[in-house]
Design an enzyme around this catalytic site. Structure first.
Site, PDB file in Angstrom:
ATOM      1  CD  GLU A 113      -1.469   1.095   3.972  1.00 15.08           C
ATOM      2  OE1 GLU A 113      -0.247   1.241   3.917  1.00 15.08           O
ATOM      3  OE2 GLU A 113      -2.021   0.398   4.856  1.00 15.08           O
TER       4      GLU A 113
ATOM      5  CE1 TYR B 299      -0.159  -0.497   1.137  1.00 15.57           C
ATOM      6  CE2 TYR B 299       0.582   0.821  -0.728  1.00 15.57           C
ATOM      7  CZ  TYR B 299       0.464   0.628   0.637  1.00 15.57           C
ATOM      8  OH  TYR B 299       0.981   1.570   1.503  1.00 15.57           O
TER       9      TYR B 299
END
Ligand code: GDP
Ligand code: MN
Length: 393
Positions: A200, A115
């Site tokens: 993201e 992530y």
């Protein structure tokens, strides 16, 4: 403005972030044509501006044209958290490497899915970078200890040395570190030069052949920077063609609307009151379906527009109208609500709270029309509670 995954990836590509080959499709046949062009296996991916598509069945692997046909037919038209899928992104499937150090509860090696994100930490007055080896799942479910955070002063920027230390702190596997360094530096440029509120990648993966790839993209552009980016208009056109139909509808009608995933539709006048209304609904245990600010006026026309946008949201179980009359008088607002109810057939009951200028006259008008479809309550808290109760669980 929230971008769909494929738009986010197009944006990423401008900054040199590696993505897989792919193409968009708005029909089953287009999906097959894209897959034939790209080569199998492919991933068929729902394009909506909400996460959790994988869990909802909106992301499927396909090895043949028939499988693409089958999955595309299933996914097109699917409702994912209130977003209807009208567009697909067909992408070359990647083989993700297996970890040699991290295992799941069955003892199987975990996939190397990471992530990475940049956003703004308002309280620290700095950018916040987050990096974790536990990607591919919602970051909220990752233990804090497994998220490496870095605060970046916008004046100083992110140096390669700081970025290396950050990657080490996140414990990324050795084989991913050089690739991650270049992706994170590029993501930082995308976030800053690209004027994002959020950039993201989840998951950022290490492939079996040792490459680093962004398999997903979540990008929120900062609307305040629109003037600097004439190229953003292409994203808007696509959003209306294939995106959130609720937001497109609201935009057409000149309303300040943000779609959310809950069941309580919200109409308020003024952005501050609209936000407070979203907050109070959450506070009493409900889930707001949207943010909607109808602005200064509250004519019947505005109410009809607002209610029809809320009515188009299949998740809405109750509608909370929260109005504070200032220059606009409450009796006008009440007449607007009644006229709107007469003009459209609502799928959910209304709970109305109106206060301010001419509140007594306004309430009298609503009271005269009170029914189980229109409930009037004098204060914000009890109205919020009633709306949440009617929305059920
Ligand atoms: P989200 O569920 O909306 O976050 O959609 P993602 O694009 O992140 O896809 C969900 C999951 O599908 C990812 O976390 C991966 O585990 C998996 N996935 C997506 N694309 C690929 C691919 O090309 N290869 C493999 N092996 N898995 C993929
Ligand atoms: Mn994802």
């Amino acid at each position: 403005m929230d971008l769909m995954e494929y738009q986010g990836k197009q944006y990423f590509a401008r900054f040199g972030i590696p993505i897989s080959a792919g193409g968009i499709a708005d029909s089953v046949e287009e999906a097959v044509a894209q897959a034939e062009r790209i080569g199998y296996p492919v991933v068929v991916k729902a394009q909506v501006t909400t996460g959790g598509r994988g869990k909802a069945g909106g992301i499927k692997l396909a090895n043949t044209a028939d499988e693409v046909r089958f999955h595309a037919a299933n996914i097109l038209g699917m409702d994912i958290r209130g977003h209807i899928v009208r567009r697909l992104w067909i992408e070359r499937a990647s083989q993700i490497a297996k970890s040699s150090t991290r295992f799941d509860e069955n003892g199987q090696p975990k996939a190397e899915e990471f992530y990475a994100s940049f956003t703004l930490d308002r309280s620290a007055k700095k950018y916040l970078g987050m990096l974790s080896v536990e990607g591919g799942v919602e970051i909220e479910s990752v233990p804090d200890a497994l998220i490496a955070k870095i605060h970046i002063d916008p004046i100083d920027g992110l140096s390669e040395d700081d970025c290396r230390a950050w990657i080490a702190a996140a414990n990324l596997p050795e084989a991913a570190r050089e690739g991650a360094l270049s992706v994170l530096m590029a993501l930082y440029r995308c976030y800053t030069e690209g004027d994002c509120e959020l950039a993201e990648i989840n998951p950022l993966v290490l492939t079996a052949d040792g490459r680093i790839l962004a398999l997903d993209a979540k990008v929120t552009l900062d609307d305040a920077a629109r003037e600097r980016h004439p190229e953003w208009s292409e994203f808007e056109v696509a959003a209306v063609a294939a995106g959130d139909s609720r937001e497109a509808l609201a935009k057409e009608r000149g309303l300040q609307y943000v779609g959310l995933d809950g069941t309580v539709g919200i109409i308020a006048n003024g952005a501050g009151l609209a936000m407070a209304t979203v907050d109070i609904v959450k506070q009493v245990g409900g889930a707001p379906a949207n943010f909607l600010d109808i602005g200064g006026g509250a004519s019947a026309e505005v109410m009809v527009n607002a209610l029809s946008v809320i009515n188009a949201d299949p998740n809405v179980r109750s509608i909370f109208i929260n109005i504070f009359g200032g220059i606009t008088r409450c009796d006008e607002i009440a007449r607007g609500i009644i006229e709107a109810i007469n003009r459209i057939t609502l799928n959910a009951p209304i709970v109305a709270r109106i206060d301010g200028t001419n509140a007594a006259e306004g309430r009298a008008i609503l009271q005269a029309h009170e029914s189980e479809k229109l409930i009037m309550l004098p204060d914000m808290l009890s109205a919020a509670k009633k709306a949440v109760e009617l929305a059920g669980k």
